[in-house]
Design a protein around this motif. Structure first.
Motif, PDB file in Angstrom:
ATOM      1  N   LYS A 137       1.153  -1.253  -0.155  1.00 54.53           N
ATOM      2  CA  LYS A 137       0.063  -0.042  -0.090  1.00 54.53           C
ATOM      3  C   LYS A 137       0.944   1.045  -0.244  1.00 54.53           C
ATOM      4  N   ALA A 138       1.718   1.470   0.779  1.00 58.54           N
ATOM      5  CA  ALA A 138       2.702   2.415   0.872  1.00 58.54           C
ATOM      6  C   ALA A 138       3.390   2.619  -0.287  1.00 58.54           C
ATOM      7  N   ASP A 139       4.015   1.523  -0.998  1.00 52.98           N
ATOM      8  CA  ASP A 139       4.660   1.587  -2.206  1.00 52.98           C
ATOM      9  C   ASP A 139       3.664   2.339  -3.284  1.00 52.98           C
ATOM     10  N   ASN A 140       2.478   1.629  -3.311  1.00 52.20           N
ATOM     11  CA  ASN A 140       1.743   2.399  -4.295  1.00 52.20           C
ATOM     12  C   ASN A 140       1.396   3.830  -4.225  1.00 52.20           C
ATOM     13  N   ARG A 141       1.026   4.289  -2.842  1.00 57.34           N
ATOM     14  CA  ARG A 141       0.711   5.514  -2.627  1.00 57.34           C
ATOM     15  C   ARG A 141       1.779   6.244  -3.056  1.00 57.34           C
ATOM     16  N   TRP A 142       2.983   6.212  -2.577  1.00 57.57           N
ATOM     17  CA  TRP A 142       4.368   6.839  -2.786  1.00 57.57           C
ATOM     18  C   TRP A 142       4.545   6.956  -4.428  1.00 57.57           C
ATOM     19  N   THR A 143       4.539   5.800  -5.056  1.00 56.80           N
ATOM     20  CA  THR A 143       4.629   5.728  -6.351  1.00 56.80           C
ATOM     21  C   THR A 143       3.900   6.619  -7.245  1.00 56.80           C
ATOM     22  N   THR A 144       2.333   6.705  -6.873  1.00 60.72           N
ATOM     23  CA  THR A 144       1.633   7.469  -7.532  1.00 60.72           C
ATOM     24  C   THR A 144       1.749   9.119  -7.200  1.00 60.72           C
ATOM     25  N   ALA A 145       2.032   9.332  -5.796  1.00 61.07           N
ATOM     26  CA  ALA A 145       2.348  10.592  -5.507  1.00 61.07           C
ATOM     27  C   ALA A 145       3.611  11.154  -6.428  1.00 61.07           C
ATOM     28  N   ARG A 146       4.595  10.515  -6.404  1.00 59.68           N
ATOM     29  CA  ARG A 146       5.979  10.774  -6.991  1.00 59.68           C
ATOM     30  C   ARG A 146       5.569  10.857  -8.570  1.00 59.68           C
ATOM     31  N   GLU A 147       4.643  10.099  -9.250  1.00 59.84           N
ATOM     32  CA  GLU A 147       4.472  10.246 -10.528  1.00 59.84           C
ATOM     33  C   GLU A 147       3.779  11.302 -10.812  1.00 59.84           C
ATOM     34  N   ARG A 148       2.411  11.522 -10.202  1.00 60.75           N
ATOM     35  CA  ARG A 148       1.634  12.568 -10.479  1.00 60.75           C
ATOM     36  C   ARG A 148       1.943  13.751 -10.038  1.00 60.75           C
TER      37      ARG A 148
END
Ligand code: GSH
Length: 225
Positions: A137-148
């Protein structure tokens, strides 16, 4: 401006304290800190007078007390609005508030079975599915925040801010436990670990000697996780 003082727990172990301390340190205002040793008779004797929730962190601002890490972050943001806290763009703000609130109210697998411990690191531990779900979950949240939203810097929403404060103790856990994350999240974790305030906290933790047995679960993670 009334005096600012933050009451915190052991820097090695107190993940909520790290969040509150990062906020007051990031504000750039002059503050004092008082460290209570968690799980000691002294803590239990003194905490009632220092924090209405009997937990750390608690920020004292003159005669006012602000307890709870997320409230301390928002309070410091009001005291020092010229610093970067929450993203200003609406979609980024919504995402940042959502992931910070989610951090505050969930991730129970991680919080229960993979406590923060800055003086140790491990390899090859096997954690339960509950812990692994939180890591994903954290990995997905961080990746989305960084990418968007992360274009303006190395942190979740560019510059270091409130959401990064909320996740800093999650980063430290992933580093201690050798958890494998996406490339984007791995770079993000490096940025958090190298942030001067996070690094200063690590250096202080390294000087501590107290050991809190129930936060040493990693030694037995396969069974407890
Ligand atoms: N929701 C609170 C949690 C604070 C918390 O649980 N702090 C722990 C230390 S990390 C504590 O004070 N534990 C002492 C106790 O419960 O006796 C926050 O965000 O500040």
């Amino acid at each position: 401006m009334p005096a600012l003082k933050i009451i915190i727990g052991n820097k090695t172990y107190s993940s909520w304290s790290l969040r509150g301390w990062l906020a007051v340190a990031h504000s750039g205002l002059v503050f004092e800190e008082e460290l209570l040793q968690l799980d000691t008779p002294d803590f239990h004797e003194r905490i009632g007078a220092l924090s209405p929730s009997r937990t750390v962190p608690a920020l004292h601002h003159g005669s006012e007390i602000i307890w709870d890490s997320l409230a301390i972050i928002d309070y410091c943001a009001r005291l020092s609005p010229e610093k970067n806290w929450w993203p200003s763009e609406t979609a980024a703000y919504g995402y940042a508030r959502s992931i910070a609130a989610e951090m505050h109210s969930s991730y129970m697998g991680l919080r229960t079975h993979a406590p923060m411990n800055l003086r140790d690191s491990w390899t090859g531990l096997e954690f339960s599915e509950a812990v692994q779900r939180d890591v994903t979950k954290a990995d997905n949240r961080w990746t989305t925040a960084r990418e968007r939203f992360g274009d303006g810097g190395e942190f979740l929403f560019g510059e270091f801010g409130a959401a990064d404060m909320m996740f800093a103790p999650v980063v430290t856990r992933f580093l201690s436990y050798g958890m494998k994350l996406s490339e984007t999240s791995t770079r993000y974790m490096e940025a958090v670990r190298n942030h001067p305030l996070v690094d200063a906290w690590y250096k202080d933790a390294a000087q501590e000697t107290a050991v809190i047995e129930h936060d040493q679960v990693a030694l037995d993670a396969k069974r407890l996780g």
